[in-house]
Design a protein around this motif. Structure first.
Motif, PDB file in Angstrom:
ATOM      1  N   ARG A  98       0.848  -1.272  -0.077  1.00 52.03           N
ATOM      2  CA  ARG A  98       0.015  -0.003  -0.108  1.00 52.03           C
ATOM      3  C   ARG A  98       0.845   1.270   0.046  1.00 52.03           C
ATOM      4  NH1 ARG A  98      -2.786  -2.971   4.066  1.00 52.03           N
ATOM      5  NH2 ARG A  98      -4.512  -4.194   3.461  1.00 52.03           N
ATOM      6  N   TRP A  99       1.789   1.083   0.943  1.00 53.93           N
ATOM      7  CA  TRP A  99       2.909   2.342   0.832  1.00 53.93           C
ATOM      8  C   TRP A  99       3.557   2.475  -0.426  1.00 53.93           C
ATOM      9  CZ3 TRP A  99       4.333   6.348   4.192  1.00 53.93           C
ATOM     10  CH2 TRP A  99       3.498   6.487   5.566  1.00 53.93           C
ATOM     11  N   ALA A 102       1.192   4.049  -2.942  1.00 52.69           N
ATOM     12  CA  ALA A 102       0.702   5.623  -2.690  1.00 52.69           C
ATOM     13  C   ALA A 102       2.316   6.346  -3.072  1.00 52.69           C
ATOM     14  CB  ALA A 102       0.429   5.820  -1.163  1.00 52.69           C
ATOM     15  N   ARG A 105       2.202   6.711  -6.845  1.00 51.24           N
ATOM     16  CA  ARG A 105       1.118   7.810  -7.293  1.00 51.24           C
ATOM     17  C   ARG A 105       1.828   9.216  -6.816  1.00 51.24           C
ATOM     18  NH1 ARG A 105      -3.740   5.923  -8.552  1.00 51.24           N
ATOM     19  NH2 ARG A 105      -4.215   3.663  -7.764  1.00 51.24           N
ATOM     20  N   LEU A 106       2.730   9.276  -5.972  1.00 56.45           N
ATOM     21  CA  LEU A 106       2.980  10.382  -5.405  1.00 56.45           C
ATOM     22  C   LEU A 106       4.053  10.833  -6.311  1.00 56.45           C
ATOM     23  CD1 LEU A 106       3.583  12.817  -3.049  1.00 56.45           C
ATOM     24  CD2 LEU A 106       5.324  11.278  -2.208  1.00 56.45           C
ATOM     25  N   GLU A 165      -3.513   2.330   5.195  1.00 60.28           N
ATOM     26  CA  GLU A 165      -3.711   2.763   3.966  1.00 60.28           C
ATOM     27  C   GLU A 165      -3.388   4.235   3.520  1.00 60.28           C
ATOM     28  OE1 GLU A 165      -7.529   1.201   2.674  1.00 60.28           O
ATOM     29  OE2 GLU A 165      -7.482  -0.670   3.589  1.00 60.28           O
ATOM     30  N   PRO A 166      -2.120   4.595   3.298  1.00 56.83           N
ATOM     31  CA  PRO A 166      -1.877   5.809   3.154  1.00 56.83           C
ATOM     32  C   PRO A 166      -2.260   6.615   1.926  1.00 56.83           C
ATOM     33  CG  PRO A 166      -0.063   4.517   2.763  1.00 56.83           C
ATOM     34  CD  PRO A 166      -1.269   3.806   3.393  1.00 56.83           C
ATOM     35  N   THR A 167      -2.570   7.968   2.065  1.00 52.54           N
ATOM     36  CA  THR A 167      -2.882   8.771   0.894  1.00 52.54           C
ATOM     37  C   THR A 167      -1.502   9.123   0.344  1.00 52.54           C
ATOM     38  OG1 THR A 167      -3.073  10.730   1.888  1.00 52.54           O
ATOM     39  CG2 THR A 167      -5.111   9.377   1.556  1.00 52.54           C
ATOM     40  N   PRO A 168      -0.989   9.397  -1.051  1.00 53.66           N
ATOM     41  CA  PRO A 168       0.157  10.197  -1.404  1.00 53.66           C
ATOM     42  C   PRO A 168       0.319  11.225  -0.653  1.00 53.66           C
ATOM     43  CG  PRO A 168      -1.216   9.500  -3.412  1.00 53.66           C
ATOM     44  CD  PRO A 168      -2.246   9.324  -2.166  1.00 53.66           C
ATOM     45  N   GLN A 170       0.081  11.706   2.545  1.00 48.99           N
ATOM     46  CA  GLN A 170       0.472  11.048   3.986  1.00 48.99           C
ATOM     47  C   GLN A 170       1.918  10.661   3.732  1.00 48.99           C
ATOM     48  OE1 GLN A 170      -2.841   8.819   5.070  1.00 48.99           O
ATOM     49  NE2 GLN A 170      -3.406  10.007   6.600  1.00 48.99           N
TER      50      GLN A 170
END
Length: 307
Positions: A98-99, A102, A105-106, A165-168, A170
């Protein structure tokens, strides 16, 4: 099955839907019971071997390595222990995935001029991410000889948990926070400036325990819609400093305290809390934010009284 009710290795493999090589491998490891050997030395298996082989394949389909399968076969009660360990391992792998997603995506969505820097930041974060560097930073900031229970309580409050479940955004905040505390050598002046009061002038255990109560009251006030500037909450905040310094809460002390607090708002600690704010859950108090709000409320009160 032959007239003796036993199977050859090929017949067992066919019934189990696997290969002779697989059956031979498990047999050589002692996991499949042989009924007898033929006169020519060939292995012969009974129904119990088929049951055991089906069980082995079921365990392997769950991703259990052969040594763990051997533990389960040797001791039935080991199954729960082995499965729990496998779940923990998979949890770590999923968190890393998951990291990584993200993080990708970042980088993908970054402005062209920022991609190299973002790559450097996310590349320095271990996967799955851990907060060892953050805890190490706070252990250095915390005063010496602080009781262990207080240290543990502080670390639990100031070190954010990496989101599952981090967002980019975060991921970027965590990477920057990680870089802030570990990417360069912090000099002693920066560390001293991050402490709540000058060393040697107060009782750290009294201060941290008092502040814990003040922050809890401030968080209760926020959830109740009153805000941390509530008079009773602010009195508790000031009292924590007064008790630690061994003085009384007076208007003169409150004026002095505003200066002490302003002197401790260095760029390092301010930057830490700005980044950490994005990593705490909505139902978690962010102590740096509460502290800033209480300090701001105190300055406003002192200005009002002075006017």
């Amino acid at each position: 099955m032959s007239t003796d009710g036993l199977w050859s290795i090929g017949e067992l493999a066919e019934r189990a839907g696997t290969t002779v090589k697989t059956v031979r491998y498990y047999s050589d490891r002692g996991l499949l019971p042989e009924a007898v050997r033929s006169s020519g030395g060939h292995r012969r298996y009974g129904p119990e071997a088929l049951d055991r082989l089906v069980l082995i394949r079921s365990l392997r389909s769950l991703g259990l390595p052969v040594p763990d399968v051997e533990r389960v076969l040797d001791r039935d009660e080991a199954l729960e222990e082995v499965v729990s360990g496998r779940l923990r391992e998979l949890g770590g792998q999923l968190a890393a995935l998951r990291w990584r997603e993200a993080s990708l995506r970042l980088v993908r969505d970054a402005p062209a001029g920022e991609r190299s820097e973002r790559l450097r930041l996310v590349g320095a974060v271990p996967l799955p991410p851990d907060t060892t560097a953050l805890a190490r930073f706070w252990r250095r900031v915390l005063p010496a000889r602080l009781p262990g229970r207080v240290v543990t309580a502080v670390l639990d409050s100031v070190v954010p948990t990496a989101p599952a479940e981090p967002t980019p955004a975060q991921v970027l905040a965590f990477a920057r926070l990680h870089d802030l505390v570990s990417g360069r050598r912090l000099d002693e002046a920066e560390v001293r400036a991050a402490r709540p009061l000058p060393d040697g002038e107060y009782r750290p255990d009294v201060l941290y325990e008092g502040l814990a109560e003040a922050y809890e009251a401030a968080w209760d006030a926020v959830r109740a819609g009153r805000g941390p500037a509530d008079a009773g909450v602010l009195d508790g905040f000031v009292a924590a400093y007064a008790h630690a310094l061994g003085v009384h809460d007076t208007p003169a002390f409150r004026r002095r305290l505003t200066g002490l607090l302003a002197a401790r708002e260095g760029p390092l600690i301010v930057r830490y809390w700005k980044l950490a704010d994005a990593l705490f859950a909505p139902d978690e108090p962010v102590l740096g934010v509460l502290h800033h709000q209480l300090s701001t409320a105190l300055r406003a009160e002192v200005r009002e009284r002075t006017a």
